[in-house]
Design an enzyme around this catalytic site. Structure first.
Site, mmCIF file in Angstrom:
data_model
loop_
_atom_site.group_PDB
_atom_site.id
_atom_site.type_symbol
_atom_site.label_atom_id
_atom_site.label_comp_id
_atom_site.label_asym_id
_atom_site.label_seq_id
_atom_site.Cartn_x
_atom_site.Cartn_y
_atom_site.Cartn_z
ATOM 1 N N HIS A 272 0.935 -1.163 0.004
ATOM 2 C CA HIS A 272 0.112 0.031 0.044
ATOM 3 C C HIS A 272 0.916 1.402 -0.051
ATOM 4 O O HIS A 272 0.506 2.440 -0.400
ATOM 5 C CB HIS A 272 -0.942 0.107 1.223
ATOM 6 C CG HIS A 272 -1.679 1.103 1.295
ATOM 7 N ND1 HIS A 272 -2.743 1.494 0.375
ATOM 8 C CD2 HIS A 272 -1.786 2.334 2.056
ATOM 9 C CE1 HIS A 272 -3.060 2.660 0.456
ATOM 10 N NE2 HIS A 272 -2.843 3.188 1.835
ATOM 11 N N CYS A 273 2.008 1.251 0.483
ATOM 12 C CA CYS A 273 3.006 2.463 0.810
ATOM 13 C C CYS A 273 3.630 2.774 -0.628
ATOM 14 O O CYS A 273 3.446 4.023 -0.984
ATOM 15 C CB CYS A 273 3.768 2.217 1.919
ATOM 16 S SG CYS A 273 2.907 1.956 3.537
ATOM 17 N N ILE A 274 4.758 1.983 -0.962
ATOM 18 C CA ILE A 274 5.812 2.250 -1.683
ATOM 19 C C ILE A 274 5.164 2.919 -3.118
ATOM 20 O O ILE A 274 5.860 3.915 -3.672
ATOM 21 C CB ILE A 274 6.838 1.150 -1.915
ATOM 22 C CG1 ILE A 274 7.400 0.757 -0.539
ATOM 23 C CG2 ILE A 274 8.195 1.640 -2.964
ATOM 24 C CD1 ILE A 274 7.895 1.743 0.241
#
Length: 436
Positions: A272-274
Site C-alpha cells: 500500500h505504501c511504496i
C-alpha cells in the site's frame, strides 16, 4: 485543563476506551496490541465480514493468528460497524486507506467519509489520531476544521495528533510494539496526549514538533525506498544489456561496511505504501511550484518493470520458437512480497494482466493466496494450483514473481521447461533459467 488532565489520567491508568477505525493490515494488529494494555478496545470497520470475524475470534489476515484475536477478545477487544459508538471512545485512531485516484492524485475519501460518519459523535475530552499516510498539511487543513466546525477547540476540548503507521507484514522481528512511533500534535497539549497514548503500546515514542513534520516523515521513509528501488531496477536493465548479473553485483557491493545499503530489483513494487505515497508529496509539491523530478522518475522506472519482465518472457519464448499468444504461463507468487498474503498493488497482478492482453493462458500458484479476490483494476477468476511435476512440465514458461520460502525451487527447476526469474533466486547458470 480539566479535560486534558482527565484524559491524561485515563491514559496513564490504562482505563481509557480505545477506538481503532479500519481493521486491515494496520488497524487490526494495533487494536490487538492496544487490548494488551487497555481494558476496552473497539475496532470499527465498514465491512461486516471483518466485524463478524473479529467477534468470532477468526483471522482474515494470514500472519495474524486466530489465537491472538481470541486473546484480545478475552482482554476486551470487540468489533463494530456502528459508528455512533465513537462517543464511547476516549481515544480514536484512524487507520483507513489513502489510495490514489485514476489521475494519480490523493484520494482522501476514506478519511473524509470516516470523519463525516463520526462527526456527530465527537465529544469533549477525546484524542483523535490519524495514522493513514497522507500529504503534509492534511491533519491541519482537513481534520482540524472538521472538528472545530462542531464547536470544539482543538487543544482544549479535543486533542488532535498525527502518528504515521509503520507496519511490515510478515516481519517477525518487528511487531507493532517494537516499531518506534513518530507522533506530532496540533498543539503542545495535543502532543502531550499523543505521547501518553502511544507510550503505553509501543516501546519507543519519537515526538516531533508538528503534525506536518510527522506527515512528511512517513513520506520520506517510503520515498527513500521507492527511489532506491527505482535506481536498482534501472541498474538491472543496464546490467542485463551488458550481460552482467545485477544480483552478484549487489551482493559484492553489500560487503562494503559503510556508505552502501543493498536494495534489490524485481518485477515492480507493491504494497500500500511504496507505489502510492511518493505521489502524495508530488501532488502537494505542485501547490508550492515544485516539480519533484527525482521522485517521479523513480515512479516511472518502477511502474515500467512489469512490462520489462513481459518483454523478457516474450524474448525467451521466441528463442524456443513460441509466441506469448497461446502459451501457457504460470505465475509463481501473487502477493507483493514473500511469505505474506498481502496483494495490495502487487506487480504480479499487472504482470498477469499484460500477459493476458497478449493472449497468454495464465495460471498462478501461491501458498498464501488460495483464490484471487475481486480487484478494482483486474478481473481474474483464478485459484492457486498445486505444483506437481506434471503441472510444472505442462507450462511453456514459469515466471518467478514472488519468491515465497514455501516454493520447492529444486522441483520447479527440474520440471519447468523455461523459468523466468524476476527475483534473482536462482544463482546457477542454466539454459532454462532467464534472469528478469
Amino acid at each position: 485543563m480539566k479535560l486534558l488532565n482527565n484524559l491524561l489520567k485515563l491514559l496513564e491508568q490504562k482505563t481509557a476506551t480505545i477506538g481503532v477505525i479500519g481493521m486491515g493490515y494496520v488497524g487490526l494488529p494495533l487494536a490487538i496490541r492496544c487490548s494488551e494494555e487497555f481494558h476496552r478496545v473497539i475496532g470499527f470497520d465498514i465491512l461486516q465480514e471483518r466485524v463478524q470475524a473479529i467477534n468470532s475470534a477468526n483471522s482474515y489476515i494470514e500472519h495474524i493468528s486466530a489465537s491472538s484475536i481470541a486473546t484480545a477478545r478475552e482482554k476486551g477487544l470487540e468489533a463494530s460497524y456502528d459508528f455512533s459508538r465513537f462517543s464511547e471512545c476516549d481515544a480514536v485512531i484512524l487507520c483507513v486507506p489513502t489510495p490514489l485516484n485514476k489521475h494519480r492524485e490523493p484520494d482522501l475519501s476514506y478519511i473524509l467519509s470516516t470523519m463525516e460518519a463520526c462527526s456527530s459523535f465527537f465529544r469533549p475530552g477525546q484524542v483523535i489520531s490519524l495514522e493513514s499516510t497522507t500529504y503534509p498539511g492534511t491533519t491541519e487543513e482537513i481534520l482540524r476544521p472538521l472538528i472545530e466546525n462542531k464547536g470544539l477547540i482543538v487543544g482544549e476540548d479535543v486533542f488532535l495528533i498525527y502518528s504515521p503507521e509503520r507496519e511490515d507484514p510478515g516481519n517477525q522481528m518487528f511487531s507493532t510494539q517494537r516499531i518506534p512511533k513518530v507522533v506530532g500534535g496540533s498543539t503542545v497539549q495535543c502532543l502531550k496526549v499523543g505521547l501518553a497514548l502511544y507510550s503505553k503500546v509501543v516501546d519507543e515514542v519519537v515526538p516531533v514538533s508538528s503534525t506536518q513534520i510527522a506527515e512528511m516523515t512517513k513520506l520520506l521513509e517510503n520515498i527513500h525506498r521507492a527511489v532506491n528501488i527505482g535506481l536498482v531496477n534501472e541498474m538491472k536493465i543496464v546490467a542485463d544489456k551488458m550481460g552482467i548479473d545485477i544480483y552478484e553485483v549487489i551482493d559484492a557491493a553489500a560487503t562494503k561496511p559503510f556508505g552502501f545499503t543493498p536494495y534489490y530489483p524485481g518485477p515492480g513494487i507493491g504494497g500500500h505504501c511504496i507505489p502510492i505515497d511518493p505521489f502524495y508529496l508530488t501532488w502537494k509539491a505542485r501547490e508550492y511550484g515544485v516539480h519533484t523530478r527525482f521522485i517521479e522518475l523513480a515512479g516511472e522506472v518502477n511502474s515500467a518493470m512489469p512490462l520489462w519482465v513481459v518483454d523478457k518472457i516474450t524474448e525467451a519464448l521466441n528463442r524456443h520458437q513460441k509466441a506469448v499468444n497461446g502459451s501457457r504461463i504460470l505465475i509463481l507468487g501473487v502477493a507483493y512480497k514473500k511469505n505474506v498474503d498481502d496483494m495490495r498493488e502487487s506487480p504480479s497482478l499487472e504482470l498477469m494482466n499484460r500477459l493476458l492482453e497478449r493472449g497468454a493462458h495464465i495460471e498462478y500458484s501461491d501458498p498464501h493466496v488460495a483464490k484471487l479476490p475481486k480487484f478494482r483494476k483486474y478481473t481474474f477468476q483464478l485459484n492457486s494450483i498445486d505444483l506437481t511435476p506434471t503441472e510444472l512440465a505442462s507450462f511453456d514458461a514459469i515466471v518467478l514473481a514472488t519468491a515465497h520460502d514455501a516454493f520447492d525451487y529444486a522441483l520447479i527447476e527440474k520440471h519447468g521447461m523455461l523459468i523466468i526469474d524476476a527475483r534473482g533466486y536462482y544463482k546457477n547458470s542454466s539454459p532454462k533459467i532467464v534472469k528478469a
